[in-house]
Write a protein that holds these residues in place. Structure first.
Motif, PDB file in Angstrom:
ATOM      1  N   ILE A 145       0.860  -1.180   0.000  1.00  0.00           N
ATOM      2  CA  ILE A 145       0.000   0.000   0.000  1.00  0.00           C
ATOM      3  C   ILE A 145       0.896   1.228   0.000  1.00  0.00           C
ATOM      4  N   GLY A 146       0.824   2.023  -1.061  1.00  0.00           N
ATOM      5  CA  GLY A 146       1.647   3.227  -1.172  1.00  0.00           C
ATOM      6  C   GLY A 146       1.154   4.334  -0.259  1.00  0.00           C
ATOM      7  N   ALA A 147       2.081   5.091   0.278  1.00  0.00           N
ATOM      8  CA  ALA A 147       1.739   6.220   1.140  1.00  0.00           C
ATOM      9  C   ALA A 147       1.315   7.415   0.300  1.00  0.00           C
ATOM     10  N   GLY A 148       0.429   8.222   0.836  1.00  0.00           N
ATOM     11  CA  GLY A 148       0.034   9.459   0.167  1.00  0.00           C
ATOM     12  C   GLY A 148       1.202  10.431   0.113  1.00  0.00           C
ATOM     13  N   GLY A 149       1.184  11.315  -0.871  1.00  0.00           N
ATOM     14  CA  GLY A 149       2.232  12.314  -0.998  1.00  0.00           C
ATOM     15  C   GLY A 149       2.189  13.310   0.153  1.00  0.00           C
ATOM     16  N   THR A 150       3.314  13.937   0.411  1.00  0.00           N
ATOM     17  CA  THR A 150       3.377  14.930   1.478  1.00  0.00           C
ATOM     18  C   THR A 150       3.127  16.323   0.905  1.00  0.00           C
ATOM     19  N   ALA A 151       2.565  17.179   1.712  1.00  0.00           N
ATOM     20  CA  ALA A 151       2.259  18.544   1.282  1.00  0.00           C
ATOM     21  C   ALA A 151       3.532  19.362   1.154  1.00  0.00           C
ATOM     22  N   GLY A 152       3.508  20.316   0.227  1.00  0.00           N
ATOM     23  CA  GLY A 152       4.623  21.238   0.090  1.00  0.00           C
ATOM     24  C   GLY A 152       4.608  22.262   1.216  1.00  0.00           C
ATOM     25  N   ALA A 153       5.771  22.797   1.513  1.00  0.00           N
ATOM     26  CA  ALA A 153       5.883  23.817   2.559  1.00  0.00           C
ATOM     27  C   ALA A 153       5.405  25.160   2.019  1.00  0.00           C
ATOM     28  N   GLY A 154       4.795  25.943   2.875  1.00  0.00           N
ATOM     29  CA  GLY A 154       4.366  27.283   2.486  1.00  0.00           C
ATOM     30  C   GLY A 154       5.559  28.201   2.280  1.00  0.00           C
ATOM     31  N   GLY A 155       5.396  29.165   1.396  1.00  0.00           N
ATOM     32  CA  GLY A 155       6.470  30.114   1.134  1.00  0.00           C
ATOM     33  C   GLY A 155       6.566  31.167   2.222  1.00  0.00           C
ATOM     34  N   VAL A 156       7.721  31.786   2.340  1.00  0.00           N
ATOM     35  CA  VAL A 156       7.920  32.880   3.280  1.00  0.00           C
ATOM     36  C   VAL A 156       7.731  34.201   2.552  1.00  0.00           C
ATOM     37  N   SER A 157       8.435  34.388   1.455  1.00  0.00           N
ATOM     38  CA  SER A 157       8.282  35.607   0.676  1.00  0.00           C
ATOM     39  C   SER A 157       8.104  35.307  -0.811  1.00  0.00           C
TER      40      SER A 157
END
Length: 108
Positions: A74-86
């Motif tokens: 069972i493959g794991a779901g992808g991880t979310a990208g980090a939010g930008g700072v600027s």
């Protein structure tokens, strides 16, 4: 003929039961969403894009062609990208493949 239903929500080993056909339905993991745009207080900061959908693959297999056992991954779901700072946030990652031995692979 008896019908045997097994649902896997974690990687495991499938064991063949009596029968002439085996139906396998796999659902692959979706990708993670992208991180949103960063910026200073009081500025517009839109959210990141949604993650990609998973996949669905199914097939009928003559039981004689399958091993006594088959590995279920069972493959794991992808991880979310980090939010930008600027600036823009980072991309999310792809979900992992779900497989039934070497017979069936679900990927995005």
């Amino acid at each position: 003929m008896a019908v045997v239903f097994t649902r896997y929500t974690a990687s495991d080993t499938w064991t063949k039961s009596a029968g002439t056909l085996t139906y396998v339905e796999g659902i692959g993991a979706g990708g993670g969403g992208g991180g949103g745009l960063g910026g200073g207080a009081g500025t517009s900061r839109p959210g990141g894009a949604a993650g990609g959908g998973g996949s669905r693959v199914c097939g009928w297999f003559p039981s004689a062609t399958l091993g006594a056992t088959e590995t279920v991954t069972i493959g794991a779901g992808g991880t979310a990208g980090a939010g930008g700072v600027s600036a823009n946030g980072s991309d999310g990652t792809a979900g992992g493949n779900s497989t039934f031995g070497s017979r069936l692979t679900c990927r995005i």
